[in-house]
Design an enzyme around this catalytic site. Structure first.
Site, short mmCIF file in Angstrom:
data_model
loop_
_atom_site.label_atom_id
_atom_site.label_comp_id
_atom_site.label_asym_id
_atom_site.label_seq_id
_atom_site.Cartn_x
_atom_site.Cartn_y
_atom_site.Cartn_z
N MET A 30 0.84 -1.21 0.00
CA MET A 30 0.00 0.00 0.00
C MET A 30 0.88 1.26 0.00
O MET A 30 0.42 2.34 0.36
CB MET A 30 -0.94 0.00 1.21
CG MET A 30 -1.91 -1.18 1.16
SD MET A 30 -3.44 -0.87 2.04
CE MET A 30 -2.83 -0.60 3.68
N GLY A 31 2.14 1.11 -0.39
CA GLY A 31 3.01 2.27 -0.50
C GLY A 31 3.53 2.73 0.85
O GLY A 31 3.47 2.00 1.83
N HIS A 37 9.17 -3.52 3.26
CA HIS A 37 8.70 -3.77 1.89
C HIS A 37 9.87 -4.17 0.99
O HIS A 37 9.75 -5.07 0.16
CB HIS A 37 8.04 -2.51 1.30
CG HIS A 37 6.83 -2.05 2.05
ND1 HIS A 37 6.83 -0.90 2.81
CD2 HIS A 37 5.58 -2.55 2.13
CE1 HIS A 37 5.62 -0.72 3.34
NE2 HIS A 37 4.84 -1.70 2.94
N GLY A 149 4.79 -10.33 4.12
CA GLY A 149 5.56 -10.22 5.35
C GLY A 149 4.93 -10.95 6.53
O GLY A 149 3.70 -10.95 6.67
N GLN A 155 -2.84 -11.99 8.11
CA GLN A 155 -3.09 -11.70 6.69
C GLN A 155 -2.49 -12.79 5.79
O GLN A 155 -3.17 -13.33 4.92
CB GLN A 155 -2.51 -10.34 6.34
CG GLN A 155 -2.53 -10.01 4.86
CD GLN A 155 -2.12 -8.57 4.60
OE1 GLN A 155 -2.89 -7.66 4.84
NE2 GLN A 155 -0.91 -8.36 4.14
N LEU A 186 9.01 -2.31 11.57
CA LEU A 186 8.78 -1.22 10.61
C LEU A 186 7.34 -1.28 10.12
O LEU A 186 6.80 -2.35 9.87
CB LEU A 186 9.75 -1.34 9.43
CG LEU A 186 11.24 -1.20 9.73
CD1 LEU A 186 12.03 -1.11 8.42
CD2 LEU A 186 11.55 0.00 10.60
N SER A 187 6.73 -0.12 10.01
CA SER A 187 5.35 -0.01 9.53
C SER A 187 5.17 1.36 8.91
O SER A 187 5.76 2.35 9.38
CB SER A 187 4.38 -0.16 10.71
OG SER A 187 3.11 0.35 10.36
N SER A 188 4.35 1.41 7.87
CA SER A 188 4.08 2.70 7.23
C SER A 188 3.45 3.67 8.22
O SER A 188 3.57 4.88 8.09
CB SER A 188 3.13 2.51 6.05
OG SER A 188 3.68 1.56 5.16
N ARG A 189 2.77 3.11 9.23
CA ARG A 189 2.07 3.97 10.19
C ARG A 189 3.03 4.59 11.22
O ARG A 189 2.64 5.50 11.94
CB ARG A 189 0.99 3.17 10.93
CG ARG A 189 -0.17 2.80 10.05
CD ARG A 189 -1.28 2.17 10.89
NE ARG A 189 -2.52 2.07 10.14
CZ ARG A 189 -2.85 1.04 9.37
NH1 ARG A 189 -2.02 0.03 9.25
NH2 ARG A 189 -4.00 1.03 8.72
P1 AMP Z 1 1.46 -2.91 3.48
O1 AMP Z 1 2.02 -1.89 2.55
O2 AMP Z 1 1.46 -2.48 4.91
O3 AMP Z 1 0.14 -3.47 3.02
O4 AMP Z 1 2.46 -4.13 3.44
C1 AMP Z 1 2.79 -4.76 2.24
C2 AMP Z 1 3.59 -6.01 2.53
O5 AMP Z 1 4.78 -5.68 3.24
C3 AMP Z 1 2.81 -7.01 3.42
O6 AMP Z 1 3.03 -8.32 2.96
C4 AMP Z 1 3.44 -6.78 4.77
O7 AMP Z 1 3.37 -7.90 5.63
C5 AMP Z 1 4.88 -6.48 4.39
N1 AMP Z 1 5.54 -5.75 5.48
C6 AMP Z 1 5.09 -4.62 6.08
N2 AMP Z 1 5.92 -4.27 7.09
C7 AMP Z 1 6.89 -5.22 7.12
C8 AMP Z 1 8.03 -5.44 7.96
N3 AMP Z 1 8.35 -4.61 8.95
N4 AMP Z 1 8.81 -6.51 7.71
C9 AMP Z 1 8.49 -7.36 6.69
N5 AMP Z 1 7.45 -7.22 5.88
C10 AMP Z 1 6.65 -6.16 6.10
#
Ligand code: AMP
Length: 279
Positions: A30-31, A37, A149, A155, A186-189
């Protein structure tokens, strides 16, 4: 790197690559990309000839319109990061391209309790939206492998089950959680955390770590209580802390079996999730 915003030219291009015998790896996102990512892109590059990533903030998986509105969008830097990390193709569709007939959806798969527990209970409709978009993206890209991830444990468990139910030939590759130096997943949030809340957010990792380190010879109830105690703070609103079976996602009764501990909490106004495998 080629960027496509429309399905038909993307499919045309992918067909040509497939006809050349090249294998396709796909990492949907989701960017607001970060190293988590990028680890998916790296793994895909290592295992497949061509790596495709998508950036699509899927409206149907947001159960709170405020969360959708506040979701960070950093497309230019995302594209730059993907280019620098040897992603071959980016799919950057808008909502109409993905849902030309509207966003309504009736879940066609019986995913049982997998979609009802934890995130399913906390975020009504969330997994319907996730399954809807991942299924759609897989139909479009038709990858050999999809990279997801472990960060989103429930999910990927659900998508794995969906692929099994569809008897799909797509292989799901789960990639380890990438953390900051301080241990925060790590998280986009995370960009929405204030400096003080970012420090508080480390308690999620600490609680999981406590459970992981004491799992062998520990007792489930006691470990969960100790984890909850570590998370006690006026600015942390715990949604769940659970120790579950890795396949069924149902609570484990004893630490004899390997499992996974998962947590979701709001720190300030940011909702965070994390998990750790237990042996
Ligand atoms: P998202 O953009 O949050 O929907 O994440 C896209 C993909 O990146 C998903 O498969 C997530 O599980 C993976 N992802 C997000 N954060 C991490 C992280 N810290 N380590 C590994 N994979 C991640």
């Amino acid at each position: 790197m080629i960027v496509f915003t429309k399905i038909l030219p993307l499919k045309d291009h992918l067909l040509k690559l497939r006809n050349q015998g090249l294998s396709l790896g796909f990492a949907p996102t989701m960017g607001a990309l970060h190293q988590g990512h990028i680890s998916l892109i790296e793994k895909s590059n290592a295992q497949c000839d061509i790596t495709i990533s998508s950036i699509f903030v899927n409206p149907t998986q947001f159960n709170e319109s405020k969360d959708l509105k506040n979701y960070p969008v950093t497309t230019e830097t995302d594209l730059d990061l993907l280019l620098r990390n040897d992603c071959d193709i980016v799919f950057l569709p808008n909502v109409e391209e993905i849902y030309p007939e509207g966003k309504a959806y009736t879940m066609p798969y019986d995913l049982g309790s997998l979609v009802k527990v934890m995130e399913g209970a906390s975020r009504s409709g969330h997994f319907d939206g996730v399954v809807q978009v991942v299924d759609r993206l897989i139909q479009i890209v038709e990858p050999d492998k999809i990279f997801m991830g472990q960060k989103d444990f429930q999910q990927f468990s659900i998508i794995q089950r969906m692929l099994e139910l569809k008897k799909s030939s797509v292989e799901l590759v789960v990639c380890p959680i990438i953390r900051g130096e301080d241990g925060l997943a790590l998280s986009s949030r995370n960009v929405r955390l204030s400096p003080e809340d970012r420090i508080l957010a480390l308690k999620l990792n600490q609680a999981l770590h406590h459970i992981q380190s004491n799992y062998k010879n520990g007792k489930i109830e006691k470990l969960l209580q100790e984890g909850k105690d570590l998370l006690k703070h006026e600015k942390i609103k715990l949604e769940y802390l659970q120790i579950v079976d890795r396949k069924t996602l149902l609570p484990l009764k004893s630490t004899q079996n390997s499992g996974v501990a998962l947590v979701a909490a709001r720190v300030g106004n940011v909702r965070l999730i994390d998990n750790m495998l237990l042996e």
